[in-house]
Write an enzyme that holds these catalytic residues in place. Structure first.
Site, mmCIF file in Angstrom:
data_model
loop_
_atom_site.group_PDB
_atom_site.id
_atom_site.type_symbol
_atom_site.label_atom_id
_atom_site.label_comp_id
_atom_site.label_asym_id
_atom_site.label_seq_id
_atom_site.Cartn_x
_atom_site.Cartn_y
_atom_site.Cartn_z
ATOM 1 N N ARG A 174 0.744 -1.217 -0.074
ATOM 2 C CA ARG A 174 0.286 0.083 -0.074
ATOM 3 C C ARG A 174 0.829 1.284 0.064
ATOM 4 O O ARG A 174 0.554 2.392 0.524
ATOM 5 C CB ARG A 174 -1.055 -0.085 1.161
ATOM 6 C CG ARG A 174 -1.742 -1.249 1.357
ATOM 7 C CD ARG A 174 -2.926 -1.501 0.049
ATOM 8 N NE ARG A 174 -3.700 -2.556 0.097
ATOM 9 C CZ ARG A 174 -3.322 -3.781 -0.264
ATOM 10 N NH1 ARG A 174 -2.186 -3.881 -1.239
ATOM 11 N NH2 ARG A 174 -3.998 -4.685 -0.363
ATOM 12 N N SER A 225 -10.676 0.326 3.682
ATOM 13 C CA SER A 225 -9.790 -0.325 4.792
ATOM 14 C C SER A 225 -9.130 0.916 5.520
ATOM 15 O O SER A 225 -8.500 1.886 5.039
ATOM 16 C CB SER A 225 -8.925 -1.106 4.503
ATOM 17 O OG SER A 225 -9.235 -2.269 3.639
ATOM 18 N N GLU A 295 -4.282 3.080 7.271
ATOM 19 C CA GLU A 295 -3.967 3.049 5.848
ATOM 20 C C GLU A 295 -4.538 3.967 5.109
ATOM 21 O O GLU A 295 -4.024 4.384 4.174
ATOM 22 C CB GLU A 295 -4.341 1.779 5.289
ATOM 23 C CG GLU A 295 -4.552 1.519 3.666
ATOM 24 C CD GLU A 295 -5.092 0.089 3.217
ATOM 25 O OE1 GLU A 295 -5.651 0.250 2.242
ATOM 26 O OE2 GLU A 295 -4.557 -0.859 3.789
#
Length: 303
Positions: A174, A225, A295
């Site tokens: 990510r 998320s 995140e």
């Protein structure tokens, strides 16, 4: 700032507005005003926007479709540049795609599946743009953008343009080089797909879409998320095992469907979400001695 706004409007670069509420431009429907909001109508408009903003020494920030983003209640100082309809071109050369940063990643994945091209099935339920997906190396179902990207065309923060190949993007979980080391805006991406069996690819992408629909709360405003998975553990599983599904602070609630999602249950503020994030982090650390990091990207005044 008034002089900058006048200059941007006279340049005919696209939409230019003042005090635009960013809650209208984020998937969680939270966010205060941007001092100046620009939606360039094309690539030239984007370049002109950035050069003009830089000439005035004003802070700027680019956004896409507003997923994976939490904007403070006080909004964002300076200029927010939204990459949208003016940057959604698509060119195909066999199995190689050149696609604009503003193109919907879900739309692209669905379209390619119907043409029997494999590689984007993981993106079937990701509610963002190609540019955002490259920027954060979006992924799911065991794959991510690093597996299909050949190179990305970048407008760097200093106003220069250039291409970065996959290795130069320094992809990891990510993350890409654009987030801190070499800040810039993704203009377009060149992706390499592979021929496959159309029926199998379509079925796989539908399976991924169904999984997201059945397990994730996209019927309510959310940012995707919230926490990075502390691999080999999973953030959502830790949150659920801690008994936090449904836990609520103000209008922000841990989803009843998935522990790694915070939903706007009604009238949530960024402050509510941040308080809930802090509470979850503390509980997971105390209960499991595991540190989890966000995140979702948290931006804006006082952040």
């Amino acid at each position: 700032m008034e002089k900058l706004i006048q200059e941007l409007r006279s340049a005919n670069i696209g939409k230019v507005s003042e005090n635009e509420m960013l809650s209208s431009h984020t998937t969680i429907k939270i966010g205060g005003p941007a001092d100046v909001f620009v939606e360039p109508k094309d690539m030239a408009g984007l370049e002109k926007t950035l050069s003009t903003v830089k000439s005035h020494g004003v802070k700027w920030r680019a956004i896409g479709r507003g997923s994976n983003l939490l904007v403070s209640d006080e909004g964002i100082e300076g200029v927010v540049i939204k990459l949208g309809a003016g940057l959604d071109h698509l060119e195909m050369d066999g199995n190689t795609l050149t696609v604009g940063a503003g193109y919907s990643i879900i739309r692209l994945a669905t379209m390619m599946s119907k043409q029997g091209l494999s590689g984007l099935q993981f993106a079937g339920g990701i509610p963002g743009s190609v540019g955002g997906a490259v920027y954060m190396n979006a992924g799911a179902h065991g794959s991510d953008m690093s597996n299909i990207l050949i190179k990305a065309h970048i407008l760097f923060a200093d106003g220069t343009k250039g291409w970065l190949n996959k290795d130069e993007m320094e992809f990891s979980y990510r993350t890409s080089v654009l987030q801190k080391k070499r800040p810039g805006i993704v203009l377009e991406a060149v992706l390499q797909l592979e021929e496959g069996k159309k029926e199998q690819i379509v079925a796989e992408i539908q399976k991924n879409k169904d999984y997201r629909r059945d397990t994730q709360p996209w019927s309510l405003p959310c940012a995707g998320s919230i926490f990075r998975n502390p691999l080999p553990l999973y953030a959502g599983q830790l949150v659920e095992e801690a008994g936090l599904k449904g836990y609520q602070i103000g209008g922000a609630q841990i989803s009843e469907m998935h522990g790694n999602f915070i939903v706007n249950a009604g009238g949530a503020t960024a402050g509510d979400v941040l308080d809930l994030i802090a509470y979850v982090k503390e509980r997971i650390l105390n209960d499991y001695q595991v540190t989890i990091e966000t995140e979702v990207e948290i931006i804006g005044r006082n952040q």
